[in-house]
Design an enzyme around this catalytic site. Structure first.
Site, PDB file in Angstrom:
ATOM      1  NE  ARG A  71      -3.579  -0.008   2.515  1.00 17.03           N
ATOM      2  CZ  ARG A  71      -4.387   0.122   3.631  1.00 17.03           C
ATOM      3  NH1 ARG A  71      -4.373  -0.777   4.784  1.00 17.03           N
ATOM      4  NH2 ARG A  71      -4.945   1.629   3.848  1.00 17.03           N
ATOM      5  CD  GLN A 100     -13.140   6.894   9.287  1.00 15.85           C
ATOM      6  OE1 GLN A 100     -13.523   5.639   9.765  1.00 15.85           O
ATOM      7  NE2 GLN A 100     -13.996   7.383   8.130  1.00 15.85           N
ATOM      8  CG  HIS A 144      -8.409   5.207  11.626  1.00 18.66           C
ATOM      9  ND1 HIS A 144      -9.571   5.118  10.802  1.00 18.66           N
ATOM     10  CD2 HIS A 144      -8.853   5.170  12.832  1.00 18.66           C
ATOM     11  CE1 HIS A 144     -10.436   4.753  11.615  1.00 18.66           C
ATOM     12  NE2 HIS A 144     -10.243   4.938  12.902  1.00 18.66           N
ATOM     13  CB  CYS A 202      14.255   1.889  16.207  1.00 20.56           C
ATOM     14  SG  CYS A 202      13.895   3.457  16.889  1.00 20.56           S
ATOM     15  N   GLY A 223     -17.092  10.544   2.225  1.00 26.72           N
ATOM     16  CA  GLY A 223     -16.475   9.031   1.783  1.00 26.72           C
ATOM     17  C   GLY A 223     -16.115   8.205   2.669  1.00 26.72           C
ATOM     18  CB  THR A 224     -16.538   7.324   6.032  1.00 26.97           C
ATOM     19  OG1 THR A 224     -16.302   6.373   6.902  1.00 26.97           O
ATOM     20  CG2 THR A 224     -17.390   8.377   6.478  1.00 26.97           C
ATOM     21  CB  SER A 225     -18.840   2.570   4.564  1.00 25.54           C
ATOM     22  OG  SER A 225     -17.944   2.140   5.497  1.00 25.54           O
ATOM     23  CG  ASN A 246     -20.477   8.085   1.216  1.00 31.89           C
ATOM     24  OD1 ASN A 246     -19.487   8.264   1.155  1.00 31.89           O
ATOM     25  ND2 ASN A 246     -21.169   6.866   1.193  1.00 31.89           N
ATOM     26  CG  LEU A 247     -20.531   6.383  -5.214  1.00 31.78           C
ATOM     27  CD1 LEU A 247     -20.257   7.834  -6.166  1.00 31.78           C
ATOM     28  CD2 LEU A 247     -19.361   5.451  -5.458  1.00 31.78           C
TER      29      LEU A 247
HETATM   30  C1  BV8 Z   1     -11.337   1.068  18.967  1.00 33.20           C
HETATM   31  C2  BV8 Z   1      -6.254   1.633   9.637  1.00 33.20           C
HETATM   32  C3  BV8 Z   1     -11.578   0.974  21.329  1.00 33.20           C
HETATM   33  C4  BV8 Z   1      -5.662   0.469   9.347  1.00 33.20           C
HETATM   34  C5  BV8 Z   1      -8.265   1.251  10.282  1.00 33.20           C
HETATM   35  C6  BV8 Z   1     -13.689  -5.762  18.911  1.00 33.20           C
HETATM   36  C7  BV8 Z   1     -12.461  -5.313  19.681  1.00 33.20           C
HETATM   37  C8  BV8 Z   1     -12.193  -4.220  19.693  1.00 33.20           C
HETATM   38  C9  BV8 Z   1     -12.752  -2.957  18.922  1.00 33.20           C
HETATM   39  C10 BV8 Z   1     -14.040  -3.508  18.289  1.00 33.20           C
HETATM   40  C11 BV8 Z   1     -14.430  -4.613  18.296  1.00 33.20           C
HETATM   41  N1  BV8 Z   1     -15.584  -4.850  17.450  1.00 33.20           N
HETATM   42  C12 BV8 Z   1     -15.783  -3.895  17.306  1.00 33.20           C
HETATM   43  C13 BV8 Z   1     -14.770  -2.875  17.484  1.00 33.20           C
HETATM   44  C14 BV8 Z   1     -14.748  -1.480  17.170  1.00 33.20           C
HETATM   45  C15 BV8 Z   1     -13.885  -1.454  15.935  1.00 33.20           C
HETATM   46  C16 BV8 Z   1     -14.797  -1.352  14.730  1.00 33.20           C
HETATM   47  O1  BV8 Z   1     -15.505  -0.386  14.636  1.00 33.20           O
HETATM   48  N2  BV8 Z   1     -14.846  -2.538  13.835  1.00 33.20           N
HETATM   49  C17 BV8 Z   1     -15.943  -2.580  12.926  1.00 33.20           C
HETATM   50  C18 BV8 Z   1     -15.349  -3.567  11.770  1.00 33.20           C
HETATM   51  C19 BV8 Z   1     -17.232  -3.039  13.347  1.00 33.20           C
HETATM   52  N3  BV8 Z   1     -13.171  -0.447  16.060  1.00 33.20           N
HETATM   53  C20 BV8 Z   1     -11.774  -0.401  16.347  1.00 33.20           C
HETATM   54  O2  BV8 Z   1     -10.931  -1.469  16.780  1.00 33.20           O
HETATM   55  C21 BV8 Z   1     -11.100   0.928  16.664  1.00 33.20           C
HETATM   56  N4  BV8 Z   1     -10.611   1.115  17.887  1.00 33.20           N
HETATM   57  O3  BV8 Z   1     -12.510   0.790  18.890  1.00 33.20           O
HETATM   58  O4  BV8 Z   1     -10.575   0.951  20.129  1.00 33.20           O
HETATM   59  C22 BV8 Z   1     -11.621   2.695  21.608  1.00 33.20           C
HETATM   60  C23 BV8 Z   1     -12.890   3.083  21.259  1.00 33.20           C
HETATM   61  C24 BV8 Z   1     -13.435   4.391  21.462  1.00 33.20           C
HETATM   62  C25 BV8 Z   1     -12.552   5.118  21.886  1.00 33.20           C
HETATM   63  C26 BV8 Z   1     -11.055   4.789  22.226  1.00 33.20           C
HETATM   64  C27 BV8 Z   1     -11.051   3.407  22.016  1.00 33.20           C
HETATM   65  C28 BV8 Z   1      -9.965   1.151  15.640  1.00 33.20           C
HETATM   66  C29 BV8 Z   1     -10.483   1.423  14.254  1.00 33.20           C
HETATM   67  C30 BV8 Z   1      -9.370   1.778  13.415  1.00 33.20           C
HETATM   68  C31 BV8 Z   1      -8.776   0.446  12.730  1.00 33.20           C
HETATM   69  N5  BV8 Z   1      -7.984   0.977  11.517  1.00 33.20           N
HETATM   70  N6  BV8 Z   1      -7.706   1.776   9.416  1.00 33.20           N
HETATM   71  C32 BV8 Z   1      -5.543   0.462   7.497  1.00 33.20           C
HETATM   72  O5  BV8 Z   1      -5.900   1.626   6.886  1.00 33.20           O
HETATM   73  O6  BV8 Z   1      -5.173  -0.617   7.203  1.00 33.20           O
HETATM   74  S1  BV8 Z   1     -10.208   1.140   9.649  1.00 33.20           S
HETATM   75  C33 BV8 Z   1     -10.359   1.435   8.203  1.00 33.20           C
HETATM   76  O7  BV8 Z   1     -11.722   1.360   7.861  1.00 33.20           O
HETATM   77  C34 BV8 Z   1      -9.713   2.517   7.536  1.00 33.20           C
HETATM   78  O8  BV8 Z   1      -9.280   3.591   8.536  1.00 33.20           O
HETATM   79  C35 BV8 Z   1     -11.055   2.908   6.684  1.00 33.20           C
HETATM   80  O9  BV8 Z   1     -10.886   4.318   6.601  1.00 33.20           O
HETATM   81  C36 BV8 Z   1     -11.926   2.890   7.660  1.00 33.20           C
HETATM   82  C37 BV8 Z   1     -13.238   3.401   7.680  1.00 33.20           C
HETATM   83  O10 BV8 Z   1     -13.596   2.697   6.280  1.00 33.20           O
HETATM   84  P1  BV8 Z   1     -13.989   3.923   5.344  1.00 33.20           P
HETATM   85  O11 BV8 Z   1     -13.022   5.084   5.141  1.00 33.20           O
HETATM   86  O12 BV8 Z   1     -15.311   4.197   5.507  1.00 33.20           O
HETATM   87  O13 BV8 Z   1     -14.063   3.058   3.831  1.00 33.20           O
HETATM   88  P2  BV8 Z   1     -14.974   2.097   3.182  1.00 33.20           P
HETATM   89  O14 BV8 Z   1     -14.460   1.364   2.085  1.00 33.20           O
HETATM   90  O15 BV8 Z   1     -15.680   1.373   4.466  1.00 33.20           O
HETATM   91  O16 BV8 Z   1     -16.113   3.084   2.559  1.00 33.20           O
HETATM   92  C38 BV8 Z   1     -15.824   3.989   1.455  1.00 33.20           C
HETATM   93  C39 BV8 Z   1     -17.020   4.826   1.378  1.00 33.20           C
HETATM   94  O17 BV8 Z   1     -16.685   5.802   0.337  1.00 33.20           O
HETATM   95  C40 BV8 Z   1     -18.234   4.162   0.747  1.00 33.20           C
HETATM   96  O18 BV8 Z   1     -19.394   4.449   1.456  1.00 33.20           O
HETATM   97  C41 BV8 Z   1     -18.386   4.330  -0.583  1.00 33.20           C
HETATM   98  O19 BV8 Z   1     -19.711   4.479  -0.977  1.00 33.20           O
HETATM   99  C42 BV8 Z   1     -17.715   5.679  -0.570  1.00 33.20           C
HETATM  100  N7  BV8 Z   1     -17.041   5.829  -1.915  1.00 33.20           N
HETATM  101  C43 BV8 Z   1     -16.250   5.273  -2.544  1.00 33.20           C
HETATM  102  N8  BV8 Z   1     -16.008   5.708  -3.928  1.00 33.20           N
HETATM  103  C44 BV8 Z   1     -16.407   7.280  -3.651  1.00 33.20           C
HETATM  104  C45 BV8 Z   1     -17.116   7.208  -2.421  1.00 33.20           C
HETATM  105  N9  BV8 Z   1     -17.634   8.458  -2.078  1.00 33.20           N
HETATM  106  C46 BV8 Z   1     -17.522   9.499  -2.698  1.00 33.20           C
HETATM  107  N10 BV8 Z   1     -16.875   9.574  -3.977  1.00 33.20           N
HETATM  108  C47 BV8 Z   1     -16.163   8.499  -4.578  1.00 33.20           C
HETATM  109  N11 BV8 Z   1     -15.471   8.461  -5.601  1.00 33.20           N
END
Ligand code: BV8
Length: 241
Positions: free
Chosen positions: A61, A95, A113, A140, A180-182, A206-207
């Site tokens: 990436r 994000q 993130h 490091c 741009g976030t789901s 958003n799209l």
């Molecule tokens: C947390 C970095 C506690 C890495 C990312 C069990 C254990 C612990 C936590 C959890 C658990 N179960 C659930 C959770 C919470 C978890 C979570 O939410 N899980 C989900 C799967 C249910 N969250 C966490 O673990 C977070 N930490 O909870 O810690 C805490 C809580 C509160 C306060 C303090 C501490 C950490 C989450 C971070 C994970 N890391 N990324 C990497 O990038 O490799 S997340 C990853 O998803 C990316 O950051 C990404 O940005 C993010 C969100 O995705 P989107 O950006 O929305 O992308 P997506 O593809 O989904 O959507 C794209 C959208 O764009 C679509 O809607 C599409 O229609 C639209 N689009 C497409 N093209 C276009 C467009 N729009 C406009 N124009 C276009 N051309």
């Protein structure tokens, strides 16, 4: 009603804003999670289990992001222009781990993130700019020890960065815009409800409708490079939002 010119604006962005720059999203049909499981590459457990595989996932990436063809698009540029020309505060909370907002000129920016072009040492916690491939053999620059460098990226189960600063901004903003976030990943997906509780106007660009679409007072659907510049122009022209 027009937004007054000293209003405070918080913008949350996700992978969709970078899609037209050539970077894949996560949950679209051609998204990253369609080819690899997040449990295998984006959790601390995955890194402990198979660090080489996780390093390779982010190396690919990082190389993709550094491709000269990958450049900020009109949506990134519009947000940078809003920050320059708006009378009140504009904070972008992204994000995304790419550097397209910075390269477009955004300065008031939080990478909640983390950042793909930085590495963090698990031993001394020093964060270093890192544009090449990263491996467990790398040393490091701060503590001179090998085997502790990882991408400076927040994985699932890890605490996102600058949550206090983000919470304060959400409590004090007059307009919250999500681009741009789901709306699938927390705590980012909960920001619209938090801002709304404090009385902010809430708009989704958003799209397609996100998982949290019903939480927004207004939704504008279309490609980011079309709807974001148009929305910024309407703000700067004093149009109703
Ligand atoms: C947390 C970095 C506690 C890495 C990312 C069990 C254990 C612990 C936590 C959890 C658990 N179960 C659930 C959770 C919470 C978890 C979570 O939410 N899980 C989900 C799967 C249910 N969250 C966490 O673990 C977070 N930490 O909870 O810690 C805490 C809580 C509160 C306060 C303090 C501490 C950490 C989450 C971070 C994970 N890391 N990324 C990497 O990038 O490799 S997340 C990853 O998803 C990316 O950051 C990404 O940005 C993010 C969100 O995705 P989107 O950006 O929305 O992308 P997506 O593809 O989904 O959507 C794209 C959208 O764009 C679509 O809607 C599409 O229609 C639209 N689009 C497409 N093209 C276009 C467009 N729009 C406009 N124009 C276009 N051309």
């Amino acid at each position: 009603m027009p937004l007054h010119r000293t209003a405070s604006i918080v913008v949350l962005t996700g992978a969709g804003i970078s899609r037209e720059s050539g970077l894949h999203t996560f949950r679209d049909a051609d998204g990253i999670w369609a080819t690899v499981r997040l449990e295998d590459v984006a959790t601390p457990e995955a890194f402990a289990r198979n660090p080489r595989r996780v390093q390779e996932f982010y190396n690919a990436r990082r190389r993709g992001l550094l491709d000269p063809a990958v450049r900020p698009n009109a949506a990134h540029a519009a947000l940078a222009e809003l920050e320059r020309r708006w009378g009140g505060g504009v904070l972008v909370v992204t994000q995304n781990i790419d550097d397209l907002h910075e390269r477009a000129g955004s300065r008031n920016l939080i990478h909640m993130h983390g950042e793909l072009l930085k590495a963090v040492c698990v031993r001394c916690r020093t964060v270093t700019e890192w544009r090449g491939d990263l491996s467990m053999e790398d040393v490091c620059p701060a503590c001179a020890r090998a085997g502790g460098l990882r991408p400076d990226v927040v994985w699932f189960g890890e605490m996102p960065y600058q949550m206090d600063r983000i919470g304060e901004a959400l409590a004090g903003c007059d307009l919250f815009v999500s681009i741009g976030t789901s709306g699938n990943v927390y705590p980012a997906a909960g920001f619209v409800a938090e801002a709304g509780r404090y009385g902010a106007q809430t708009v989704e660009l958003n799209l397609e409708p996100s998982a949290g679409a019903t939480e927004f007072a207004r939704s504008i659907h279309g490609l980011a490079t079309a709807v974001v510049p148009a929305f910024v122009r309407s703000l700067l022209d004093g149009a109703d939002i």
